[in-house]
Design a protein around this motif. Structure first.
Motif, short mmCIF file in Angstrom:
data_model
loop_
_atom_site.label_atom_id
_atom_site.label_comp_id
_atom_site.label_asym_id
_atom_site.label_seq_id
_atom_site.Cartn_x
_atom_site.Cartn_y
_atom_site.Cartn_z
N HIS A 130 0.70 -1.15 -0.02
CA HIS A 130 0.05 0.11 0.12
C HIS A 130 0.97 1.09 0.09
O HIS A 130 0.46 2.32 -0.51
N ARG A 131 2.01 1.16 0.45
CA ARG A 131 2.89 2.32 0.43
C ARG A 131 3.68 2.91 -0.70
O ARG A 131 3.55 3.99 -1.11
N ARG A 132 3.38 1.99 -1.66
CA ARG A 132 3.90 2.34 -3.19
C ARG A 132 2.56 2.74 -4.00
O ARG A 132 2.99 3.14 -5.03
N MET A 133 1.25 2.83 -3.69
CA MET A 133 0.28 3.04 -4.38
C MET A 133 0.28 4.58 -4.78
O MET A 133 0.17 5.34 -3.65
N PRO A 134 -0.01 4.98 -5.95
CA PRO A 134 -0.04 6.32 -6.17
C PRO A 134 -1.35 6.96 -5.67
O PRO A 134 -1.22 8.20 -5.40
N VAL A 135 -2.23 6.43 -5.77
CA VAL A 135 -3.55 6.96 -5.63
C VAL A 135 -3.96 6.91 -4.22
O VAL A 135 -3.81 5.70 -3.45
N ARG A 136 -4.21 8.12 -3.49
CA ARG A 136 -4.51 8.21 -2.13
C ARG A 136 -5.71 7.22 -1.50
O ARG A 136 -5.50 6.59 -0.42
N ARG A 137 -6.73 7.42 -2.18
CA ARG A 137 -7.93 6.42 -1.81
C ARG A 137 -7.56 5.00 -1.86
O ARG A 137 -7.80 4.34 -0.89
N HIS A 138 -6.81 4.50 -3.05
CA HIS A 138 -6.18 3.02 -2.97
C HIS A 138 -5.46 2.66 -1.86
O HIS A 138 -5.56 1.58 -1.14
N ARG A 139 -4.54 3.75 -1.60
CA ARG A 139 -3.54 3.62 -0.51
C ARG A 139 -4.16 3.32 1.00
O ARG A 139 -4.01 2.53 1.75
N ALA A 140 -5.27 4.20 1.20
CA ALA A 140 -5.69 4.09 2.55
C ALA A 140 -6.81 3.02 2.66
O ALA A 140 -6.68 2.17 3.52
N LEU A 141 -7.33 2.40 1.55
CA LEU A 141 -8.16 1.08 1.58
C LEU A 141 -7.38 -0.15 1.86
O LEU A 141 -7.43 -0.87 2.66
N HIS A 142 -6.09 -0.21 1.08
CA HIS A 142 -5.10 -1.41 1.25
C HIS A 142 -4.65 -1.16 2.56
O HIS A 142 -4.31 -2.19 3.34
N ARG A 143 -4.37 -0.04 3.14
CA ARG A 143 -3.77 0.31 4.82
C ARG A 143 -4.71 -0.41 5.74
O ARG A 143 -4.54 -0.98 6.46
N LEU A 144 -6.12 0.11 5.32
CA LEU A 144 -7.11 -0.54 6.19
C LEU A 144 -7.34 -2.01 6.13
O LEU A 144 -7.25 -2.81 7.00
N MET A 145 -7.23 -2.63 4.91
CA MET A 145 -7.27 -4.08 4.67
C MET A 145 -6.14 -4.75 5.45
O MET A 145 -6.08 -5.79 6.12
N HIS A 146 -4.76 -4.10 5.48
CA HIS A 146 -3.79 -4.88 6.12
C HIS A 146 -3.84 -4.75 7.43
O HIS A 146 -3.26 -5.54 8.06
N ALA A 147 -4.46 -4.02 7.95
CA ALA A 147 -4.74 -3.79 9.66
C ALA A 147 -5.78 -4.80 10.15
O ALA A 147 -5.61 -5.23 11.24
N VAL A 148 -6.52 -5.48 9.23
CA VAL A 148 -7.59 -6.44 9.67
C VAL A 148 -6.99 -7.79 9.01
O VAL A 148 -7.09 -8.06 8.15
N PRO A 149 -6.64 -8.66 9.86
CA PRO A 149 -6.15 -9.89 9.56
C PRO A 149 -7.13 -10.80 8.68
O PRO A 149 -6.59 -11.41 7.59
N ALA A 150 -8.48 -10.85 8.79
CA ALA A 150 -9.35 -11.60 7.80
C ALA A 150 -8.99 -10.86 6.56
O ALA A 150 -9.16 -11.45 5.39
N LEU A 151 -9.15 -9.66 6.36
CA LEU A 151 -8.91 -8.64 5.35
C LEU A 151 -7.62 -8.97 4.53
O LEU A 151 -7.46 -8.91 3.29
N ARG A 152 -6.61 -8.82 5.28
CA ARG A 152 -4.92 -9.13 5.02
C ARG A 152 -4.99 -10.33 4.14
O ARG A 152 -4.23 -10.44 3.11
N ASN A 153 -5.64 -11.40 4.44
CA ASN A 153 -5.31 -12.71 3.95
C ASN A 153 -6.32 -12.68 2.84
O ASN A 153 -6.39 -14.05 2.25
#
Length: 74
Positions: free
Chosen positions: A42-65
């Motif tokens: 997510h840190r390398r994503m250029p679009v801020r909305r996408h970066r925020a969504l992936h950061r949120l997904m990474h924080a939740v184990p069920a969504l991370r996997n």
């Protein structure tokens, strides 16, 4: 009635492999070298909305996997 493309997308997602062993069964020469979650990028994503969504997904184990990257050797 859902749009036709949503039905096709849902069918494609249902057929997605659950783990690397399933893909290895498709071709015996394939060997899974690495399996990793998709969200750490997510840190390398250029679009801020996408970066925020992936950061949120990474924080939740069920969504991370939920989405995984597989790297194979053959």
């Amino acid at each position: 009635m859902p749009a036709p493309w949503t039905t096709r997308m849902a069918n494609a997602l249902r057929r997605a492999p659950g783990d690397a062993r399933e893909i290895e069964r498709w071709n015996p020469r394939l060997r899974c070298a690495e399996e990793a979650p998709f969200t750490p990028h997510h840190r390398r994503m250029p679009v801020r909305r996408h970066r925020a969504l992936h950061r949120l997904m990474h924080a939740v184990p069920a969504l991370r996997n939920l989405h995984r990257e597989f790297r194979f050797t053959f």
